[in-house]
Design an enzyme around this catalytic site. Structure first.
Site, PDB file in Angstrom:
ATOM      1  N   SER A 453      -9.940   9.034 -10.477  1.00  0.00           N
ATOM      2  CA  SER A 453     -10.501   8.422 -11.675  1.00  0.00           C
ATOM      3  C   SER A 453      -9.419   8.467 -12.748  1.00  0.00           C
ATOM      4  O   SER A 453      -8.908   9.546 -13.060  1.00  0.00           O
ATOM      5  CB  SER A 453     -11.702   9.222 -12.165  1.00  0.00           C
ATOM      6  OG  SER A 453     -12.647   9.310 -11.135  1.00  0.00           O
ATOM      7  N   CYS A 646     -19.764  12.424 -13.875  1.00  0.00           N
ATOM      8  CA  CYS A 646     -18.585  12.305 -13.009  1.00  0.00           C
ATOM      9  C   CYS A 646     -18.270  13.647 -12.358  1.00  0.00           C
ATOM     10  O   CYS A 646     -18.367  14.693 -12.983  1.00  0.00           O
ATOM     11  CB  CYS A 646     -17.381  11.819 -13.805  1.00  0.00           C
ATOM     12  SG  CYS A 646     -15.908  11.680 -12.772  1.00  0.00           S
ATOM     13  N   ASP A 691     -19.757   8.347 -11.413  1.00  0.00           N
ATOM     14  CA  ASP A 691     -18.456   8.217 -10.760  1.00  0.00           C
ATOM     15  C   ASP A 691     -18.291   9.531 -10.001  1.00  0.00           C
ATOM     16  O   ASP A 691     -17.790  10.500 -10.552  1.00  0.00           O
ATOM     17  CB  ASP A 691     -17.364   8.060 -11.831  1.00  0.00           C
ATOM     18  CG  ASP A 691     -15.983   7.862 -11.243  1.00  0.00           C
ATOM     19  OD1 ASP A 691     -15.879   7.392 -10.103  1.00  0.00           O
ATOM     20  OD2 ASP A 691     -14.993   8.180 -11.939  1.00  0.00           O
ATOM     21  N   TRP A 693     -17.787  11.902  -6.263  1.00  0.00           N
ATOM     22  CA  TRP A 693     -17.107  11.920  -4.971  1.00  0.00           C
ATOM     23  C   TRP A 693     -17.391  13.202  -4.226  1.00  0.00           C
ATOM     24  O   TRP A 693     -17.904  14.142  -4.800  1.00  0.00           O
ATOM     25  CB  TRP A 693     -15.595  11.738  -5.181  1.00  0.00           C
ATOM     26  CG  TRP A 693     -14.966  12.759  -6.059  1.00  0.00           C
ATOM     27  CD1 TRP A 693     -14.550  14.021  -5.685  1.00  0.00           C
ATOM     28  CD2 TRP A 693     -14.635  12.630  -7.457  1.00  0.00           C
ATOM     29  NE1 TRP A 693     -13.984  14.664  -6.752  1.00  0.00           N
ATOM     30  CE2 TRP A 693     -14.030  13.841  -7.852  1.00  0.00           C
ATOM     31  CE3 TRP A 693     -14.786  11.612  -8.394  1.00  0.00           C
ATOM     32  CZ2 TRP A 693     -13.572  14.071  -9.157  1.00  0.00           C
ATOM     33  CZ3 TRP A 693     -14.333  11.852  -9.680  1.00  0.00           C
ATOM     34  CH2 TRP A 693     -13.740  13.064 -10.054  1.00  0.00           C
TER      35      TRP A 693
HETATM   36  P1  FAD Z   1      -7.852  15.629   2.064  1.00  0.00           P
HETATM   37  O1  FAD Z   1      -6.748  15.823   3.001  1.00  0.00           O
HETATM   38  O2  FAD Z   1      -8.453  14.303   1.973  1.00  0.00           O
HETATM   39  O3  FAD Z   1      -8.965  16.702   2.356  1.00  0.00           O
HETATM   40  C1  FAD Z   1     -10.146  16.717   1.596  1.00  0.00           C
HETATM   41  C2  FAD Z   1     -10.980  17.914   1.977  1.00  0.00           C
HETATM   42  O4  FAD Z   1     -11.407  17.756   3.317  1.00  0.00           O
HETATM   43  C3  FAD Z   1     -10.241  19.248   1.959  1.00  0.00           C
HETATM   44  O5  FAD Z   1     -10.388  19.905   0.762  1.00  0.00           O
HETATM   45  C4  FAD Z   1     -10.960  20.018   3.022  1.00  0.00           C
HETATM   46  O6  FAD Z   1     -12.070  20.681   2.446  1.00  0.00           O
HETATM   47  C5  FAD Z   1     -11.429  18.982   3.959  1.00  0.00           C
HETATM   48  N1  FAD Z   1     -10.541  18.947   5.117  1.00  0.00           N
HETATM   49  C6  FAD Z   1      -9.307  18.433   5.206  1.00  0.00           C
HETATM   50  N2  FAD Z   1      -8.817  18.581   6.438  1.00  0.00           N
HETATM   51  C7  FAD Z   1      -9.770  19.208   7.142  1.00  0.00           C
HETATM   52  C8  FAD Z   1      -9.876  19.645   8.492  1.00  0.00           C
HETATM   53  N3  FAD Z   1      -8.890  19.466   9.362  1.00  0.00           N
HETATM   54  N4  FAD Z   1     -10.999  20.237   8.860  1.00  0.00           N
HETATM   55  C9  FAD Z   1     -12.002  20.412   7.995  1.00  0.00           C
HETATM   56  N5  FAD Z   1     -11.965  20.044   6.728  1.00  0.00           N
HETATM   57  C10 FAD Z   1     -10.865  19.439   6.298  1.00  0.00           C
HETATM   58  N6  FAD Z   1     -10.202  14.083  -7.192  1.00  0.00           N
HETATM   59  C11 FAD Z   1      -9.629  14.640  -8.284  1.00  0.00           C
HETATM   60  O7  FAD Z   1      -9.072  15.726  -8.202  1.00  0.00           O
HETATM   61  N7  FAD Z   1      -9.640  13.997  -9.504  1.00  0.00           N
HETATM   62  C12 FAD Z   1     -10.231  12.797  -9.672  1.00  0.00           C
HETATM   63  O8  FAD Z   1     -10.225  12.248 -10.770  1.00  0.00           O
HETATM   64  C13 FAD Z   1     -10.848  12.178  -8.530  1.00  0.00           C
HETATM   65  N8  FAD Z   1     -11.472  10.981  -8.645  1.00  0.00           N
HETATM   66  C14 FAD Z   1     -12.040  10.419  -7.554  1.00  0.00           C
HETATM   67  C15 FAD Z   1     -12.666   9.186  -7.669  1.00  0.00           C
HETATM   68  C16 FAD Z   1     -13.248   8.582  -6.576  1.00  0.00           C
HETATM   69  C17 FAD Z   1     -13.933   7.251  -6.707  1.00  0.00           C
HETATM   70  C18 FAD Z   1     -13.191   9.234  -5.313  1.00  0.00           C
HETATM   71  C19 FAD Z   1     -13.803   8.602  -4.106  1.00  0.00           C
HETATM   72  C20 FAD Z   1     -12.579  10.453  -5.197  1.00  0.00           C
HETATM   73  C21 FAD Z   1     -11.996  11.061  -6.296  1.00  0.00           C
HETATM   74  N9  FAD Z   1     -11.361  12.294  -6.182  1.00  0.00           N
HETATM   75  C22 FAD Z   1     -10.793  12.866  -7.286  1.00  0.00           C
HETATM   76  C23 FAD Z   1     -11.191  12.957  -4.870  1.00  0.00           C
HETATM   77  C24 FAD Z   1      -9.844  12.512  -4.267  1.00  0.00           C
HETATM   78  O9  FAD Z   1      -9.907  11.145  -3.903  1.00  0.00           O
HETATM   79  C25 FAD Z   1      -9.480  13.278  -2.991  1.00  0.00           C
HETATM   80  O10 FAD Z   1     -10.559  13.238  -2.113  1.00  0.00           O
HETATM   81  C26 FAD Z   1      -9.102  14.702  -3.238  1.00  0.00           C
HETATM   82  O11 FAD Z   1      -8.040  14.782  -4.160  1.00  0.00           O
HETATM   83  C27 FAD Z   1      -8.654  15.380  -1.943  1.00  0.00           C
HETATM   84  O12 FAD Z   1      -7.617  14.640  -1.373  1.00  0.00           O
HETATM   85  P2  FAD Z   1      -6.543  15.298  -0.430  1.00  0.00           P
HETATM   86  O13 FAD Z   1      -5.813  14.199   0.273  1.00  0.00           O
HETATM   87  O14 FAD Z   1      -5.725  16.289  -1.168  1.00  0.00           O
HETATM   88  O15 FAD Z   1      -7.438  16.095   0.592  1.00  0.00           O
END
Ligand code: FAD
Length: 693
Positions: A453, A646, A691, A693
């Site tokens: 966001s 949010c 908003d 997630w």
């Molecule tokens: P990922 O690799 O995608 O992992 C996410 C989570 O999945 C991990 O924390 C873990 O708990 C789990 N996971 C990962 N791998 C495994 C595995 N092998 N086994 C089990 N569990 C697992 N985030 C923010 O910080 N700020 C924002 O403003 C924000 N806005 C968003 C707006 C929208 C519309 C959406 C959809 C999401 C938003 N998010 C926001 C969330 C963001 O998109 C990500 O999902 C978040 O930052 C995690 O991404 P990542 O790639 O670091 O983690």
């Protein structure tokens, strides 16, 4: 009289909401996000010139089963591919997978009765179709369904259509699996014959995969009956041919080393930048917002100057991540391809309808680092498919057991939060060299961009997008290792590099920060912007109420920044009420100092009410504060305040919704159901926006 005023507001709002609903927001809709069609055209496969007639396409390609998907994040697409494979390998169906936006539906009444169509449909946001399924949804659920043949709904025009359907939803949202339910009802009404039940997977309960697995077996049995299919022992058939080209050097310009598109590879990337063509944007500033050890929250300023990209306050930015070096190495080792990681590979669909999800030619290293989701949770079905390629009998036996025994799989794999490579390492240290690379491409998702966001105001900084991201690094109870989010740890590494900090990660994660062919050097990251409906009222004198604990405050920083700027210009700005929550005022109260500055600009019109969960003897959350301030909230609603939530979808957003219903009912002396109803009305009219997630 007070009640009348609110009722009137609600009524008007309802009317506006209905118009919005029936026109599907077409009066003010943001330009359609091409990412909608999911990222399957990573390699920029041109869509033009292809038939949009599914009946003709199936005839030409000799198919009797099409699996349409409506996908936003790639899961529905993945399920569609898995069904296609299973249908073909176990039942001899001639399957093809189709992006639902690539075809027309006006001639589905001509769909032959010896074929079958699957619809794998995710529900997005507030019961909406995914972007790529909007037209399909409108066609079937609109007022009049207009088939090319002129057949009307009363003629039961789809009586020759056999279909199977599965929905992907989240029960924490009010309109759970609305998409599959509505489409199923519409198709049935038009005379189509559903085979098996209309399946529903629940992401909210974390049971999506198991729901899917439990649904599909009886469905296959019903389909076998309906189409007279004979089940046979499934033998793996590769979907893609992956051929190593020893003649070619990875340095050759034609080889994709991680670039998202051909023009990026050729070094002439130009706009329009979109979900199919990200902009490699400079990160101009990065810092951390927490002051505690072991928890990191990033603030980044990403420049879009000169890119022709634009955003509006409340929009989302997508970040295209890179997998961590250690996980890339582990994956390559586990599958025995570490030595030849830089070999050039050509990937082709064996069947003409198979879309290659990875740009090609590429290398194993680039495929795993930039294009494949190798760190995600592991699917039981995918693990089963590896049994045939296990390095020895013991591992094979173990994999078969994991595949067949749901509880055992949960204990050994899911609860450990293993990635696929970690899961296999937990079985044996021998490499799985026999696994065809095609199987890995088929079984794992494409690496997905993650959304954030936008936490800045486009009015204040139109060329610079702020993001606020908490770094995912979790040691889950029972797990033997720390689960690291892909994108946020990559961003943390970029921040460390930019600020000359020592190695960011205590667990040794490193990244190819300079990107393919050093194209991301100087701290760049590929991004695209996604327009959202999460918007400030156009009239700044209208009051707003915002509930945004933790990083849920991100868009509200943008909202407040915008209103503070307007106030500084002398515009009349309505009450701007923020409920913010975190653990401790001294640790994770992000933007604390900035809010003080905004307060100076806005005076009394900015009110920030905080909830610190770890300061007092009792845990206090935003929803408690909301309740305590019922009178103020109610008063602002009477003044037509917009209400925004949010952050965490699972708990916080749901609680806030409930509490607001209580507040409205209690403050107006109404029965509880009436309060709930009013919140529903506020949602449909757009005065309650989420908003989450
Ligand atoms: P990922 O690799 O995608 O992992 C996410 C989570 O999945 C991990 O924390 C873990 O708990 C789990 N996971 C990962 N791998 C495994 C595995 N092998 N086994 C089990 N569990 C697992 N985030 C923010 O910080 N700020 C924002 O403003 C924000 N806005 C968003 C707006 C929208 C519309 C959406 C959809 C999401 C938003 N998010 C926001 C969330 C963001 O998109 C990500 O999902 C978040 O930052 C995690 O991404 P990542 O790639 O670091 O983690």
């Amino acid at each position: 009289a007070q009640l009348d005023t609110l009722d009137l507001v609600v009524l008007v709002a309802l009317l506006v909401g209905s118009v919005a609903y029936f026109t599907k927001g077409s009066y003010w809709a943001a330009p359609k996000d091409p990412y909608a069609s999911s990222a399957s055209t990573l390699n920029g496969a041109a869509k033009s010139g292809k038939t949009r007639d599914i009946v003709e396409k199936m005839d030409e390609t000799n198919k009797n089963c099409v699996i349409f998907y409506g996908s936003q994040t790639g899961t529905a697409e993945d399920y569609a591919s898995r069904l296609a494979k299973e249908g073909s390998q176990r039942f001899g169906l001639k399957t093809m997978v189709a992006d639902i936006e690539d075809y027309d539906y006006e001639n589905l009444d001509k769909f032959p009765d010896d074929k079958v169509a699957f619809f794998v449909l995710a529900t997005y946001g507030e019961g909406e179709p995914t972007d790529n399924a909007v037209e399909f949804y409108q066609f079937f659920t609109g007022e009049d369904v207009a088939f090319e043949s002129g057949a009307s709904a009363d003629d039961k025009p789809l009586s020759s259509l056999k279909y199977v359907t599965f929905g992907l939803g989240n029960n924490t949202y009010e309109h759970y699996n609305a998409m599959v339910r509505q489409v199923d009802t519409a198709l049935t009404k038009l005379g189509a014959q559903r085979i098996g039940t209309a399946g529903e997977g629940d992401d909210g309960a974390g049971t999506m995969e198991e729901d899917f697995l439990a649904w599909k077996e009886p469905m296959w049995a019903a389909l076998s009956d309906a189409m007279n299919l004979q089940e046979r022992e499934a033998v793996y058939e590769a979907v893609f041919s992956v051929v190593e080209d020893d003649e070619k050097s990875p340095e050759e310009e034609s080889v994709y080393l991680g670039e998202p598109t051909a023009s990026h590879r050729e070094g002439r990337a130009k706009g329009p930048f979109s979900a199919h063509n990200p902009y490699v944007a400079p990160i101009v500033e990065s810092s951390e917002l927490f002051t505690v050890k072991d928890r990191n929250c990033l603030h980044m300023e990403i420049s879009i100057a000169g890119s022709n990209l634009s955003y509006q306050t409340g929009d989302h930015i997508a970040i295209w991540p890179t997998n961590a070096g250690a996980e890339v190495d582990r994956f390559l080792q586990v599958f025995g391809i570490e030595e030849k990681r830089h070999s050039v590979i050509n990937i082709k669909g064996i069947d003409v309808t198979a879309k290659v999800p990875i740009p090609t030619p590429t290398t194993y290293d680039a495929a795993v680092r930039y294009y494949m989701e190798v760190c995600a949770p592991v699917s039981r079905q995918f693990v089963s498919t590896l049994a045939a390629f296990a390095p020895d009998e013991d591992s094979k036996t173990e994999i078969v057991r994991l595949g067949n025994d749901k509880d055992y799989f949960h204990e050994k794999i899911t609860n450990q939060c293993f990635t696929i490579a970690q899961a296999l390492q937990s079985i044996t240290f021998k490499p799985f060299t026999a696994v065809p690379f095609s199987l890995l491409i088929e079984g794992l998702n494409k690496l997905q961009p993650r959304y954030y966001s936008i936490s800045s105001s486009s009015l204040v900084q139109k060329d610079k997008i702020s993001i606020t991201a908490v770094v995912e690094s979790v040691r889950l109870p029972g797990a033997s290792h720390i689960v690291k989010g892909v994108t946020t740890n990559y961003l943390l590494a970029l921040k460390q590099k930019q600020n000359g900090d020592p190695s960011p990660d205590p667990h040794g994660l490193t990244y190819s920060i300079n990107g393919p062919r050093n194209k991301y050097d100087g701290i760049h990251v590929p991004v695209h912007v996604r327009h959202s409906n999460f918007k400030l009222p156009s009239d700044p004198s209208k009051p707003i109420i915002m509930v945004g604990p933790g990083t849920g405050v991100a868009p509200f920083r943008g909202f407040i920044q915008e209103r503070a700027a307007l106030a500084a210009k002398g515009e009349k700005v309505g009450t701007t009420l923020l409920f913010f929550g975190c653990r401790k005022s001294t640790e994770d109260f992000i933007y604390k100092d900035e809010f003080k500055t905004f307060q100076d600009q806005m005076g009394d019109s900015l009110k920030i009410i905080t909830a610190f969960s770890r300061e007092g003897s009792e845990k206090v959350y935003v929803q408690h504060r909301l309740k305590e301030n019922a009178e103020l909230v109610s008063e602002l609603l009477k003044q037509k305040a917009n209400f925004y939530v949010c952050g965490d979808a699972a708990n916080m957003a749901r609680e806030v919704n409930l509490v607001l219903g209580h507040i409205i009912a209690q403050q107006r002396g109404l029965p509880a159901e009436k309060g709930e109803e009013m919140v529903k009305h506020m949602r449909s009219s757009g005065s309650y926006q989420e908003d989450v997630w």
